[in-house]
Design an enzyme around this catalytic site. Structure first.
Site, PDB file in Angstrom:
ATOM      1  N   GLU A  12     -25.947 -87.088 -40.477  1.00  0.00           N
ATOM      2  CA  GLU A  12     -24.391 -87.018 -40.400  1.00  0.00           C
ATOM      3  C   GLU A  12     -23.981 -88.152 -39.873  1.00  0.00           C
ATOM      4  O   GLU A  12     -24.296 -88.507 -38.920  1.00  0.00           O
ATOM      5  CB  GLU A  12     -24.059 -85.639 -39.905  1.00  0.00           C
ATOM      6  N   CYS A  19     -33.558 -84.449 -33.278  1.00  0.00           N
ATOM      7  CA  CYS A  19     -33.576 -84.895 -31.815  1.00  0.00           C
ATOM      8  C   CYS A  19     -34.687 -84.077 -30.963  1.00  0.00           C
ATOM      9  O   CYS A  19     -34.796 -83.093 -31.255  1.00  0.00           O
ATOM     10  CB  CYS A  19     -32.210 -84.655 -31.163  1.00  0.00           C
ATOM     11  N   CYS A  76     -26.809 -77.530 -28.353  1.00  0.00           N
ATOM     12  CA  CYS A  76     -26.671 -78.490 -29.352  1.00  0.00           C
ATOM     13  C   CYS A  76     -27.230 -78.058 -30.850  1.00  0.00           C
ATOM     14  O   CYS A  76     -28.393 -77.979 -30.520  1.00  0.00           O
ATOM     15  CB  CYS A  76     -26.891 -79.843 -28.826  1.00  0.00           C
ATOM     16  N   GLU A 113     -30.822 -89.050 -29.871  1.00  0.00           N
ATOM     17  CA  GLU A 113     -30.836 -89.561 -28.524  1.00  0.00           C
ATOM     18  C   GLU A 113     -30.834 -91.156 -28.710  1.00  0.00           C
ATOM     19  O   GLU A 113     -32.041 -91.679 -28.853  1.00  0.00           O
ATOM     20  CB  GLU A 113     -31.723 -88.839 -27.493  1.00  0.00           C
ATOM     21  N   ASN A 124     -18.340 -76.197 -28.506  1.00  0.00           N
ATOM     22  CA  ASN A 124     -18.325 -76.046 -29.888  1.00  0.00           C
ATOM     23  C   ASN A 124     -19.428 -74.987 -30.072  1.00  0.00           C
ATOM     24  O   ASN A 124     -20.523 -75.181 -29.789  1.00  0.00           O
ATOM     25  CB  ASN A 124     -18.400 -77.148 -30.599  1.00  0.00           C
ATOM     26  N   CYS A 153     -18.790 -82.060 -31.531  1.00  0.00           N
ATOM     27  CA  CYS A 153     -19.772 -82.279 -30.600  1.00  0.00           C
ATOM     28  C   CYS A 153     -20.836 -81.463 -30.676  1.00  0.00           C
ATOM     29  O   CYS A 153     -20.591 -80.450 -30.601  1.00  0.00           O
ATOM     30  CB  CYS A 153     -19.380 -82.706 -29.487  1.00  0.00           C
TER      31      CYS A 153
HETATM   32  N1  SAH Z   1     -27.885 -87.384 -27.404  1.00  0.00           N
HETATM   33  C1  SAH Z   1     -26.709 -87.893 -26.672  1.00  0.00           C
HETATM   34  C2  SAH Z   1     -25.470 -87.802 -27.848  1.00  0.00           C
HETATM   35  C3  SAH Z   1     -25.110 -86.180 -27.820  1.00  0.00           C
HETATM   36  S1  SAH Z   1     -23.767 -85.816 -28.652  1.00  0.00           S
HETATM   37  C4  SAH Z   1     -26.274 -87.244 -25.501  1.00  0.00           C
HETATM   38  O1  SAH Z   1     -26.916 -86.535 -25.240  1.00  0.00           O
HETATM   39  O2  SAH Z   1     -25.307 -87.805 -24.963  1.00  0.00           O
HETATM   40  C5  SAH Z   1     -22.611 -86.087 -27.405  1.00  0.00           C
HETATM   41  C6  SAH Z   1     -22.044 -85.179 -26.505  1.00  0.00           C
HETATM   42  O3  SAH Z   1     -21.739 -83.639 -27.076  1.00  0.00           O
HETATM   43  C7  SAH Z   1     -23.255 -84.859 -25.489  1.00  0.00           C
HETATM   44  O4  SAH Z   1     -22.711 -84.742 -24.182  1.00  0.00           O
HETATM   45  C8  SAH Z   1     -23.789 -83.499 -25.681  1.00  0.00           C
HETATM   46  O5  SAH Z   1     -24.361 -82.781 -24.647  1.00  0.00           O
HETATM   47  C9  SAH Z   1     -22.397 -82.946 -26.167  1.00  0.00           C
HETATM   48  N2  SAH Z   1     -22.686 -81.505 -26.799  1.00  0.00           N
HETATM   49  C10 SAH Z   1     -23.854 -81.239 -27.530  1.00  0.00           C
HETATM   50  N3  SAH Z   1     -23.443 -80.189 -28.371  1.00  0.00           N
HETATM   51  C11 SAH Z   1     -22.257 -79.774 -27.884  1.00  0.00           C
HETATM   52  C12 SAH Z   1     -21.530 -78.305 -28.062  1.00  0.00           C
HETATM   53  N4  SAH Z   1     -21.934 -77.629 -28.997  1.00  0.00           N
HETATM   54  N5  SAH Z   1     -20.304 -78.362 -27.570  1.00  0.00           N
HETATM   55  C13 SAH Z   1     -19.796 -79.364 -27.014  1.00  0.00           C
HETATM   56  N6  SAH Z   1     -20.442 -80.572 -26.782  1.00  0.00           N
HETATM   57  C14 SAH Z   1     -21.616 -80.605 -26.991  1.00  0.00           C
END
Ligand code: SAH
Length: 369
Positions: A107, A127, A134, A179, A309, A352
């Site tokens: 996505e 991931c 997440c 990641e 979220n 996110c």
């Molecule tokens: N792998 C990377 C990118 C992840 S997405 C990382 O871990 O940073 C970017 C951000 O969204 C990260 O900080 C992740 O922890 C956060 N995130 C993941 N799931 C989420 C959710 N359900 N609600 C809010 N933020 C979330």
């Protein structure tokens, strides 16, 4: 139409190549280096995805393409298939579902802000980090993306904006599925291609890499003086609290992670963003904000607070705005700037941590193919 996946042992994606690599390929085939520029422009600036009809290409370049590009040949053109284009009712967020040549899906999210657009890119299909809240972490790891598959997402977003007569893409965040520092080499090659001035031209200062806290990757970014912004996902300020949400915290404990951040800051002088997903009753108390402030003391840090979220695999709920502001005030009193992220695209699962590569959500169904 049946799409045959290219054989990656014998064929390379043209979008996997940096400008220097493309130039080398042409020279090896006996072409003059000047031919690299028009081809690069057609690919990355004009977003041409056929290259069979480039009347203004010099004849040697046209002959080279005719001989080298296509099924069973040395090169192929990356062509992820859009299987859905889902618009959020917020009118500003769009999510593209893209199917890759081997059938994996990823996505890409496009977010509109005042006068600019940001694309959120995936770096892996799935991931391996397994963060409990997440959706991508909940689905597990499928495979790394190649540079061309990361670049193609930018092409896709840019083309969608052009088709809508909108302004181009300004910022990129590597916060989609995957990641980025677990796929370091492919990500760095992709970013070199994307930031090239003669092509997509999205400058390094407009690109943010977000990591779960892969310490060797952070140290490598620092040692190699990579010019991108860095965001580090914390979510907990003690190892116990953090590891309960982010299993990678067991592999790279906070002392090591914060030492790597200090090294990164020492080498680059760049402010680091820290992400903190606010989960009611789990990591949103003023005492926890106080511990976070202590952890960041002396660093040039900015904290992004992301109200949780919803995802299927995690029962927690988002911190309410009053508590979020109280959390923020503790940081502020300690001199640490922070932002509470606006929610985006939640209705179409484009927020996110909601990306899991499937067609869901209540957005404009007309966009779903
Ligand atoms: N792998 C990377 C990118 C992840 S997405 C990382 O871990 O940073 C970017 C951000 O969204 C990260 O900080 C992740 O922890 C956060 N995130 C993941 N799931 C989420 C959710 N359900 N609600 C809010 N933020 C979330």
């Amino acid at each position: 139409m049946t799409v045959v996946a290219p054989d990656l042992n014998t064929s390379r994606s043209l979008l996997d190549l940096t400008f220097a690599e493309l130039e080398r390929e042409l020279i090896t085939s006996g072409l003059a280096p000047v031919h690299a520029r028009p081809l690069w422009r057609a690919l990355h600036r004009d977003l041409h995805h056929e290259l069979t009809n480039e009347a203004d290409f010099p004849p040697p370049l046209r002959r080279w393409l005719a001989g080298q590009l296509g099924a069973g040949r040395r090169f192929f053109l990356e062509a992820p298939v859009e299987t859905a284009d889902i618009a959020s009712t917020d009118g500003l967020t769009r999510k593209f579902l893209l199917r890759l040549a081997d059938g994996q899906t990823i996505e890409t999210v496009l977010m509109g802000f005042k006068g600019r657009h940001t694309a959120c890119l995936s770096t892996q299909a799935g991931c391996a980090m397994a963060c409990v809240f997440c959706a991508t972490g909940q689905m597990g790891f499928a495979r790394h993306l190649r540079p061309g598959e990361i670049v193609a997402q930018v092409h896709h977003a840019q083309a969608a904006l052009r088709a809508a007569g909108r302004e181009g893409l300004r910022n990129l965040v590597l916060m989609g599925m995957g990641e980025p520092l677990h796929n370091y080499d492919a990500v760095m090659t992709a970013l070199e291609i994307i930031s090239d001035r003669g092509g997509l031209n999205i400058g390094p200062g407009r690109i943010t890499i977000s990591t779960v806290g892969v310490v060797p990757g952070i140290l490598r970014l620092a040692a190699e003086r990579r010019p991108y912004h860095l965001a580090v996902s914390l979510h907990g300020a003690t190892d116990e609290e953090r590891s309960a949400l982010v299993p990678a915290g067991r592999r790279w404990p906070l002392t090591e992670l914060m030492a790597a951040c200090r090294t990164y800051f020492g080498q680059t002088g760049r402010r680091i963003f820290f992400e903190w997903t606010l989960i009611a009753g789990a990591n949103d108390s003023p005492a926890q904000a106080g511990r976070l402030a202590k952890l960041l003391a002396g660093l040039d840090a900015h904290v992004n607070l992301i109200p949780l979220n919803p995802t299927d695999g995690f029962a927690g709920t988002a911190t309410q705005s009053t508590a979020a502001r109280a959390f923020q005030q503790v940081l502020q009193a300690a001199g640490i700037p922070s932002t509470i992220r606006q929610r985006r695209g939640i209705d179409v699962a484009a927020g996110c941590g909601q990306l899991r590569a499937e067609k869901r959500g209540a957005g404009s169904a007309a966009g779903v193919k």
